[in-house]
Design an enzyme around this catalytic site. Structure first.
Site, mmCIF file in Angstrom:
data_model
loop_
_atom_site.group_PDB
_atom_site.id
_atom_site.type_symbol
_atom_site.label_atom_id
_atom_site.label_comp_id
_atom_site.label_asym_id
_atom_site.label_seq_id
_atom_site.Cartn_x
_atom_site.Cartn_y
_atom_site.Cartn_z
ATOM 1 C CB SER A 213 -0.954 -0.054 1.202
ATOM 2 O OG SER A 213 -1.957 0.921 1.107
ATOM 3 C CE LYS A 217 -0.115 5.078 -2.009
ATOM 4 N NZ LYS A 217 -0.903 4.487 -3.056
ATOM 5 C CD1 TRP A 304 -8.394 3.497 -1.973
ATOM 6 C CD2 TRP A 304 -10.216 4.174 -3.061
ATOM 7 N NE1 TRP A 304 -8.563 4.828 -1.700
ATOM 8 C CE2 TRP A 304 -9.679 5.281 -2.352
ATOM 9 C CE3 TRP A 304 -11.368 4.370 -3.825
ATOM 10 C CZ2 TRP A 304 -10.265 6.550 -2.383
ATOM 11 C CZ3 TRP A 304 -11.941 5.641 -3.854
ATOM 12 C CH2 TRP A 304 -11.387 6.705 -3.147
ATOM 13 C CG HIS A 355 -5.688 -2.491 0.422
ATOM 14 N ND1 HIS A 355 -4.985 -2.121 -0.702
ATOM 15 C CD2 HIS A 355 -5.117 -1.815 1.459
ATOM 16 C CE1 HIS A 355 -4.040 -1.255 -0.372
ATOM 17 N NE2 HIS A 355 -4.094 -1.068 0.937
#
Length: 375
Positions: A213, A217, A304, A355
């Protein structure tokens, strides 16, 4: 996928040239000109510019080293990494389990950026979590290294007064391309790598950087900048991670900047609702990792993050891998759930579920590393 999106070319150079000498020159131009140009654009417009690289005179204090962990298969180390800046000292607490093989050979490693509760990285192993299954890593012959991202910088809008920002930001108003929290976490990963290069039990030429998540990044941005990482693995990283911004479903640039105003540089907010105005897109971030192996993981219920946009970035980054003599992702159509693509320089899987980061994901990361980092 996004048939009307204006997606920038992954490279401005010819991917294939009929003449081998021309191809070699194109590859050299990528390394010397195109790659630095793209890094600069990502610094200017998205992640921000760090005011410091490796600080002078870092301190690596091994506060504990003990054997017998994981039923006698691992040695545990706790290390405090301290970096002095004009505004104070940044301290990153690194936890490391090294396989106890009895052999003199050094172990490859996975460095993980933990962005969830610290219980997931319990040093005493009373509470074990699939989010960071250190036992599984050690059993496969990998050292398991982890630090919490908030050691490098808090994950809340603190006005950039603490962590690496507090230690190293220059006085006065912040520039609109000053680094945000994601860049600070990536900086922390490189500082952990500084230590791993000195550890006698670690093969520093075979260190993979992994994150989930928001940590995914940071892993991508850290791996793009720091070529010492031999492999990068990003799980469910979505917007401003592995997913194409133009035409993306789910979380948009405006969404992420509103909810997490401290993650990126201030200039990035100019692109809220204006993705087409960005001079780059995320497939070019993935391309910056080439030709080192890259693994991107999605999840079927993670709308998402947008698995389709994550996979498309892998496809669009593949020309950079091919230019540098390596296959990119090994298919142009997104695979069925739980059917990993591991043959190319970009690996990918779409896990059934939501997720999260699970043991299934870690097993696929290790499978890929066995092929492309250890093989």
């Amino acid at each position: 996928m996004h048939p009307h999106a204006r997606i920038p070319e992954p490279l401005r150079l010819a991917e294939h040239a009929a003449d081998e000498a021309l191809r070699r020159r194109a590859a050299e131009s990528w390394r010397r000109e195109e790659r630095p140009r793209l890094l600069e654009l990502f610094r200017q417009h998205i992640y921000g510019r760090a005011p410091v690289g490796r600080p002078g005179s870092p301190r690596f204090d091994v506060t504990e080293e003990s054997g017998g962990w994981m039923n006698g298969t691992a040695t545990r180390k706790r290390i405090e990494l301290s970096f002095d800046g004009p505004g104070g000292t940044a301290v990153i607490r690194l936890l490391l389990f090294v396989p106890s093989t009895g052999e003199p050979q050094k172990a490859p490693a996975f460095l993980f950026l933990c962005n969830r509760e610290r219980a997931h990285m319990d040093p005493d192993r009373r509470e074990r979590s699939g989010f960071w299954p250190a036992e599984d890593l050690v059993a496969r012959g990998y050292a398991a290294a982890v630090f919490h991202v908030e050691d490098a910088d808090p994950d809340y809008d603190d006005g950039f007064r603490n962590g690496a920002h507090g230690a190293f930001d220059p006085p006065g108003p912040r520039a609109d391309d000053a680094w945000g929290a994601i860049a600070a976490w990536a900086w922390g990963a490189s500082r952990a790598m500084d230590y791993l290069e000195t550890d006698p039990g670690i093969d520093a030429s075979r260190v993979a950087l992994a994150g989930h998540s928001r940590g995914g990044k940071a892993a991508l941005w850290g791996g793009a900048q720091d070529e010492r990482f031999a492999l990068v693995a990003s799980n469910n990283s979505g917007s401003t991670g592995a997913a194409i911004a133009r035409g993306k479903a789910g979380e948009t640039i405006a969404d992420i900047n509103r909810q997490f105003p401290h993650w990126f540089c201030e200039r990035y907010k100019r692109y809220n609702g204006k993705e087409d105005d960005l001079p780059v897109d995320q497939h070019q971030l993935l391309a910056l990792i080439a030709p080192r192996p890259l693994y991107v993981a999605s999840a079927t219920e993670d709308a998402w993050a947008d698995p389709e946009a994550e996979f498309m970035a892998c496809v669009l980054a593949s020309p950079a891998y091919r230019l540098l003599g390596r296959q990119g992702v090994s298919a142009e159509l997104r695979p069925a759930p739980d059917t990993p693509l591991t043959g190319g320089g970009i690996g990918y899987h779409l896990r059934t579920g939501g997720h999260d980061l699970t043991r299934y994901d870690w097993q696929r990361f290790m499978d890929y590393a066995d092929l492309h980092m250890r093989g």
